[in-house]
Design a protein around this motif. Structure first.
Motif, PDB file in Angstrom:
ATOM      1  N   ALA A   1       0.831  -1.207   0.000  1.00  0.00           N
ATOM      2  CA  ALA A   1       0.000   0.000   0.000  1.00  0.00           C
ATOM      3  C   ALA A   1       0.865   1.257   0.000  1.00  0.00           C
ATOM      4  N   THR A   2       1.906   1.244   0.817  1.00  0.00           N
ATOM      5  CA  THR A   2       2.793   2.414   0.911  1.00  0.00           C
ATOM      6  C   THR A   2       3.530   2.646  -0.398  1.00  0.00           C
ATOM      7  N   LYS A   3       4.062   1.590  -0.985  1.00  0.00           N
ATOM      8  CA  LYS A   3       4.800   1.721  -2.251  1.00  0.00           C
ATOM      9  C   LYS A   3       3.876   2.194  -3.376  1.00  0.00           C
ATOM     10  N   HIS A   4       2.632   1.765  -3.343  1.00  0.00           N
ATOM     11  CA  HIS A   4       1.684   2.194  -4.372  1.00  0.00           C
ATOM     12  C   HIS A   4       1.519   3.710  -4.339  1.00  0.00           C
ATOM     13  N   LEU A   5       1.373   4.251  -3.152  1.00  0.00           N
ATOM     14  CA  LEU A   5       1.232   5.705  -3.024  1.00  0.00           C
ATOM     15  C   LEU A   5       2.513   6.429  -3.417  1.00  0.00           C
ATOM     16  N   ILE A   6       3.640   5.881  -3.034  1.00  0.00           N
ATOM     17  CA  ILE A   6       4.927   6.497  -3.402  1.00  0.00           C
ATOM     18  C   ILE A   6       5.090   6.496  -4.919  1.00  0.00           C
TER      19      ILE A   6
ATOM     20  N   GLY B   1       3.585   9.257  -6.694  1.00  0.00           N
ATOM     21  CA  GLY B   1       4.195  10.564  -6.483  1.00  0.00           C
ATOM     22  C   GLY B   1       3.947  11.178  -5.122  1.00  0.00           C
ATOM     23  N   HIS B   2       3.278  10.467  -4.223  1.00  0.00           N
ATOM     24  CA  HIS B   2       3.011  11.017  -2.896  1.00  0.00           C
ATOM     25  C   HIS B   2       4.269  10.961  -2.039  1.00  0.00           C
ATOM     26  N   ARG B   3       4.494  12.038  -1.293  1.00  0.00           N
ATOM     27  CA  ARG B   3       5.643  12.112  -0.392  1.00  0.00           C
ATOM     28  C   ARG B   3       5.210  12.366   1.048  1.00  0.00           C
ATOM     29  N   ARG B   4       4.059  12.962   1.223  1.00  0.00           N
ATOM     30  CA  ARG B   4       3.541  13.226   2.573  1.00  0.00           C
ATOM     31  C   ARG B   4       2.382  12.265   2.830  1.00  0.00           C
ATOM     32  N   ILE B   5       2.721  11.131   3.441  1.00  0.00           N
ATOM     33  CA  ILE B   5       1.760  10.047   3.638  1.00  0.00           C
ATOM     34  C   ILE B   5       1.549   9.829   5.134  1.00  0.00           C
ATOM     35  N   CYS B   6       0.298   9.758   5.533  1.00  0.00           N
ATOM     36  CA  CYS B   6      -0.073   9.525   6.932  1.00  0.00           C
ATOM     37  C   CYS B   6      -0.597   8.100   7.102  1.00  0.00           C
ATOM     38  N   PHE B   7      -0.258   7.481   8.211  1.00  0.00           N
ATOM     39  CA  PHE B   7      -0.820   6.167   8.542  1.00  0.00           C
ATOM     40  C   PHE B   7      -1.632   6.304   9.824  1.00  0.00           C
TER      41      PHE B   7
ATOM     42  N   GLN C   1       9.084   1.835   7.942  1.00  0.00           N
ATOM     43  CA  GLN C   1      10.298   1.285   7.331  1.00  0.00           C
ATOM     44  C   GLN C   1      10.322   1.546   5.831  1.00  0.00           C
ATOM     45  N   THR C   2       9.188   1.349   5.164  1.00  0.00           N
ATOM     46  CA  THR C   2       9.108   1.564   3.717  1.00  0.00           C
ATOM     47  C   THR C   2       9.330   3.036   3.371  1.00  0.00           C
ATOM     48  N   MET C   3       8.761   3.924   4.152  1.00  0.00           N
ATOM     49  CA  MET C   3       8.964   5.358   3.935  1.00  0.00           C
ATOM     50  C   MET C   3      10.443   5.716   4.051  1.00  0.00           C
ATOM     51  N   ARG C   4      11.092   5.232   5.069  1.00  0.00           N
ATOM     52  CA  ARG C   4      12.509   5.551   5.285  1.00  0.00           C
ATOM     53  C   ARG C   4      13.380   4.962   4.185  1.00  0.00           C
ATOM     54  N   GLU C   5      13.031   3.775   3.711  1.00  0.00           N
ATOM     55  CA  GLU C   5      13.794   3.155   2.618  1.00  0.00           C
ATOM     56  C   GLU C   5      13.749   4.007   1.355  1.00  0.00           C
ATOM     57  N   HIS C   6      12.691   4.790   1.208  1.00  0.00           N
ATOM     58  CA  HIS C   6      12.550   5.665   0.040  1.00  0.00           C
ATOM     59  C   HIS C   6      12.961   7.104   0.349  1.00  0.00           C
ATOM     60  N   GLY C   7      13.606   7.278   1.489  1.00  0.00           N
ATOM     61  CA  GLY C   7      14.105   8.593   1.840  1.00  0.00           C
ATOM     62  C   GLY C   7      13.025   9.601   2.170  1.00  0.00           C
ATOM     63  N   LEU C   8      11.880   9.125   2.625  1.00  0.00           N
ATOM     64  CA  LEU C   8      10.751  10.016   2.907  1.00  0.00           C
ATOM     65  C   LEU C   8      10.561  10.174   4.419  1.00  0.00           C
ATOM     66  N   PRO C   9      10.137  11.354   4.844  1.00  0.00           N
ATOM     67  CA  PRO C   9       9.976  11.599   6.282  1.00  0.00           C
ATOM     68  C   PRO C   9       8.752  10.886   6.843  1.00  0.00           C
TER      69      PRO C   9
END
Length: 347
Positions: free
Chosen positions: A172-177, A180-186, A205-213
């Motif tokens: 789900a996280t990778k799909h949003l990334i 083009g999404h960079r500001r994703i809330c869970f 973990q997935t966000m950090r792997e893609h260099g996203l805050p």
């Protein structure tokens, strides 16, 4: 103190209850509160008062009933799971009863007391939270047939049937990334749930792997509910455009519907202004009016497999080790977060 020297009076004194209450617990003749049952059983164990003989007598006199705990009967995730449990139970000559816990430890204690009292032959627990650990560990120690389904507990040896929450959260996280999404809330779930904890951990973990805050103020507890998710979304969407999230993953479909309603009420467009993904894939999410992108959790299969394992345990079929089954999940891409076509253009 040797077993032959212990009397019911000794049990009553240690448990701080009446002799009659001890008799009710041992013989299952009247209702006793779960707290008193717990004290009496602990006294029986501490004083070595033939507890195993009593348990064996109850266990051999099968009720042909199994129990299923669910957190909230109004949550549409559970009917398919319960239906599968009931169907598998009936095929094998058992009746199913439901115990609605509302994630209350006392309700879980009541469910396990049914097992001790011989009212049910086994128990499927879909509601395990960290505060239930001592209750569940005691049931395992005393060798009662239980299976943890949907939720489990860390570092516990018991039969489990789970869905692949790690893959679902990552997908789900990778799909949003990828969109083009960079500001994703869970928006997570109830405290103490391994389901919620794993999904949140893998998201971060997935966000950090893609260099996203990973913005801590965005990682909110929706409590798997509509109202809390709705209220939290209202607060988030009131942030300035350059700060608020552009996408929200919710721990459940019901929570995701709360997110959508809040955003729409604020004049936002889904998915153009806010992308939304849920978990569960309950029936209503696939309708054309909703079209929620969600992670499909195989609720029917969770119930079917869990019930089969439980009945095998009750009937003492040869199971060489604990059964730990993880069922696959799938991201169902619909209209609430868009998609890319084969040329890479956002749709």
């Amino acid at each position: 103190m040797k077993e032959t020297h212990v009397t019911i009076k000794d049990i009553a004194k240690k448990a701080e209850v009446s002799v009659a209450t001890v008799s009710y617990v041992i013989n299952n003749t009247r209702y006793v509160s779960p707290e008193k049952i717990e004290r009496v059983n602990q006294a029986i164990k501490d004083l070595n008062y033939v507890p195993n003989a009593v348990a064996r007598g109850l266990r051999f006199r099968q009720s042909k009933i199994i129990g299923l705990t669910i957190t909230d009967i109004t949550n549409p995730f559970y009917p398919e799971l319960a239906k599968a449990c009931e169907t598998e139970a009936l095929i094998n000559g058992y009746t199913l009863i439901l115990i609605n816990t509302n994630d209350d430890r006392e309700r879980t204690a009541i469910a396990t007391s049914y097992l001790r009292e011989g009212r049910i032959d086994g128990l499927i627990i879909t509601t395990a939270l960290e505060h239930d650990r001592s209750i569940i560990e005691k049931m395992i120690e005393e060798n009662y047939p239980i299976v943890l389904v949907h939720r489990t507990l860390d570092n516990i040896q018991v039969d489990t049937v789970l869905s692949d929450n790690a893959y679902g959260s990552s997908r789900a996280t990778k799909h949003l990334i990828d969109l083009g999404h960079r500001r994703i809330c869970f928006m997570g779930g109830v405290d103490g749930s391994t389901v919620g904890n794993e999904r949140v951990m893998v998201f971060q973990q997935t966000m950090r792997e893609h260099g996203l805050p990973v913005m801590e103020e965005w990682n909110l507890r929706g409590e798997v509910g509509y109202k809390k998710s709705y209220e939290d979304t209202k607060r988030l969407m009131n942030l300035s455009n350059d700060v608020r999230p552009t996408a929200i993953i919710n721990i459940s479909d019901i929570g995701a519907l709360g997110v959508i309603d809040a955003a729409l009420e604020m004049g936002m467009r889904i998915p153009e202004d806010l992308a939304v993904i849920g978990f569960d894939d309950v029936f209503i999410t696939s309708t054309k009016m909703v079209g929620l992108t969600t992670v499909h959790i195989p609720s029917y299969e969770l119930g079917r497999v869990g019930t089969k394992i439980l009945i095998d345990r009750i009937n003492k079929k040869e199971l060489n080790h604990y059964q730990n089954v993880t069922l696959p999940v799938k991201l169902m891409v619909r209209g609430t977060c868009g998609y890319r076509n084969q040329k890479g253009n956002k749709m």
